[in-house]
Scaffold this motif. Structure first.
Motif, PDB file in Angstrom:
ATOM      1  N   THR A  49       0.577  -8.298   6.180  1.00 57.41           N
ATOM      2  CA  THR A  49       0.118  -7.181   6.781  1.00 57.41           C
ATOM      3  C   THR A  49       0.066  -7.269   8.352  1.00 57.41           C
ATOM      4  O   THR A  49       0.534  -8.164   8.730  1.00 57.41           O
ATOM      5  CB  THR A  49      -1.483  -7.243   6.386  1.00 57.41           C
ATOM      6  OG1 THR A  49      -2.041  -8.389   6.592  1.00 57.41           O
ATOM      7  CG2 THR A  49      -1.591  -6.902   4.862  1.00 57.41           C
ATOM      8  N   SER A 146      -1.622  -1.770   8.167  1.00 54.12           N
ATOM      9  CA  SER A 146      -1.979  -2.431   7.030  1.00 54.12           C
ATOM     10  C   SER A 146      -3.125  -3.748   7.465  1.00 54.12           C
ATOM     11  O   SER A 146      -2.746  -4.393   8.275  1.00 54.12           O
ATOM     12  CB  SER A 146      -1.087  -2.905   5.996  1.00 54.12           C
ATOM     13  OG  SER A 146       0.031  -3.812   6.988  1.00 54.12           O
ATOM     14  N   TRP A 183      -5.467  -3.195   2.594  1.00 48.08           N
ATOM     15  CA  TRP A 183      -5.547  -1.885   2.729  1.00 48.08           C
ATOM     16  C   TRP A 183      -3.986  -1.756   3.354  1.00 48.08           C
ATOM     17  O   TRP A 183      -3.797  -2.440   4.152  1.00 48.08           O
ATOM     18  CB  TRP A 183      -6.402  -1.478   3.713  1.00 48.08           C
ATOM     19  CG  TRP A 183      -7.918  -1.377   3.430  1.00 48.08           C
ATOM     20  CD1 TRP A 183      -8.688  -0.627   2.803  1.00 48.08           C
ATOM     21  CD2 TRP A 183      -8.767  -2.642   3.656  1.00 48.08           C
ATOM     22  NE1 TRP A 183      -9.937  -0.954   2.739  1.00 48.08           N
ATOM     23  CE2 TRP A 183     -10.026  -2.199   3.080  1.00 48.08           C
ATOM     24  CE3 TRP A 183      -8.591  -3.953   4.067  1.00 48.08           C
ATOM     25  CZ2 TRP A 183     -11.195  -3.125   3.096  1.00 48.08           C
ATOM     26  CZ3 TRP A 183      -9.635  -4.888   3.980  1.00 48.08           C
ATOM     27  CH2 TRP A 183     -10.929  -4.242   3.632  1.00 48.08           C
ATOM     28  N   PRO A 184      -3.470  -0.888   2.453  1.00 44.35           N
ATOM     29  CA  PRO A 184      -1.848  -0.638   2.994  1.00 44.35           C
ATOM     30  C   PRO A 184      -2.080  -0.037   4.093  1.00 44.35           C
ATOM     31  O   PRO A 184      -0.915   0.064   4.895  1.00 44.35           O
ATOM     32  CB  PRO A 184      -1.562   0.184   1.915  1.00 44.35           C
ATOM     33  CG  PRO A 184      -2.731   0.775   1.083  1.00 44.35           C
ATOM     34  CD  PRO A 184      -3.732  -0.117   1.187  1.00 44.35           C
ATOM     35  N   ASP A 185      -2.942   1.100   4.438  1.00 43.19           N
ATOM     36  CA  ASP A 185      -2.796   1.765   5.798  1.00 43.19           C
ATOM     37  C   ASP A 185      -4.228   2.093   6.226  1.00 43.19           C
ATOM     38  O   ASP A 185      -5.053   2.909   5.332  1.00 43.19           O
ATOM     39  CB  ASP A 185      -1.785   3.019   5.915  1.00 43.19           C
ATOM     40  CG  ASP A 185      -1.643   3.793   6.859  1.00 43.19           C
ATOM     41  OD1 ASP A 185      -1.929   3.045   8.049  1.00 43.19           O
ATOM     42  OD2 ASP A 185      -1.487   4.931   6.756  1.00 43.19           O
TER      43      ASP A 185
END
Length: 256
Positions: A49, A146, A183-185
């Motif tokens: 990330t 991320s 969290w991806p974004d």
């Protein structure tokens, strides 16, 4: 009276002089020893990330991927909403070629309510250690992208009464007894995680079950008391059925 005024002015002047000296000689600034920190500290440079926040007992390790960023301002929000500088230590910067250097006072300083870090290059990775306490973790999103938060060993999220995770759109994974939240974004202003000790859920469940059991016992006892009162009334002749009372002759003539 004049003597009292002179003493008051002298006290004010002394306070001003003390504050001036503190600012002049860098009071409250980070020492080189703090910024150097523990030489045995290792950071997760190869995380998947853009930001990795490893929360442990008493502190957390942060690693930020920086891209075209010449400065980063770190701050914490206190309970009343005021902002204070993050008390960083063991500050490192990793160049794209893998070289890791320590950032000293020429790169890390306090400015008002912020800790301002000026990395030696616009691209690279910034890492630092900062204190943390309690069962909640909150950090402003200094960079977009991320995020991953690793909780202390034995801590959990998932029960809506005991935990909270913001923003949404996250996934959790349990590895080696530690919960990883990804969290991806992230585009929100803050990442907030409130967690609980795994055994707290067992205790909480036991308390709820005990409360329900006590409520059932209390209801049963209440109904038993009501029935006992009804029997006592019957024995005393207070519950008399008057539906066939001889004096009840119906309505007057002509109104039936």
């Amino acid at each position: 009276m004049n003597r009292r005024l002179l003493l008051a002015f002298a006290a004010v002047a002394l306070l001003a002089l003390t504050a001036g000296c503190t600012g002049l000689f860098g009071g409250g600034e980070f020492s080189e020893e703090e910024l150097q920190g523990d030489s045995s500290t290792s950071y997760e440079w190869n995380a998947s990330t853009d930001v990795r926040l490893n929360v442990t007992d008493g502190e957390y390790h942060a690693v930020y991927d920086l891209e075209d960023q010449s400065e980063i301002e770190l701050y914490e929000r206190e309970s009343l909403g005021e902002e204070t500088p993050v008390e960083v230590n063991t500050v490192r910067f990793r160049y794209p070629n893998g070289t890791v250097v320590t950032l000293g006072q020429d790169h890390v300083e306090k400015q008002n309510s912020r800790t301002v870090i000026t990395p030696p290059a616009d691209d690279g990775q910034l890492a630092f250690t900062a204190p943390h306490r309690g069962k909640s973790f909150s950090v402003p999103t200094y960079v977009e992208g991320s995020y991953e938060v690793v909780l202390p060993r034995g801590m959990r999220v998932g029960n809506f009464l005991l935990s909270q995770v913001r923003p949404g759109d996250y996934t959790t994974d349990l590895r080696d007894g530690r919960v990883h939240i990804v969290w991806p974004d992230v585009t929100a202003d803050d990442v907030v995680v409130r967690y609980y000790l795994a055994r707290d859920l067992t205790i909480f469940t036991g308390v709820i079950a005990g409360g329900i059991l006590l409520a059932i016992i209390g209801l049963a006892y209440f109904r038993l008391q009501i029935r006992q009162l009804e029997r006592e009334r019957e024995e005393m002749g207070l519950n008399v059925d008057t539906s066939d009372d001889e004096f009840d002759q119906g309505p007057p003539p002509g109104m039936g």
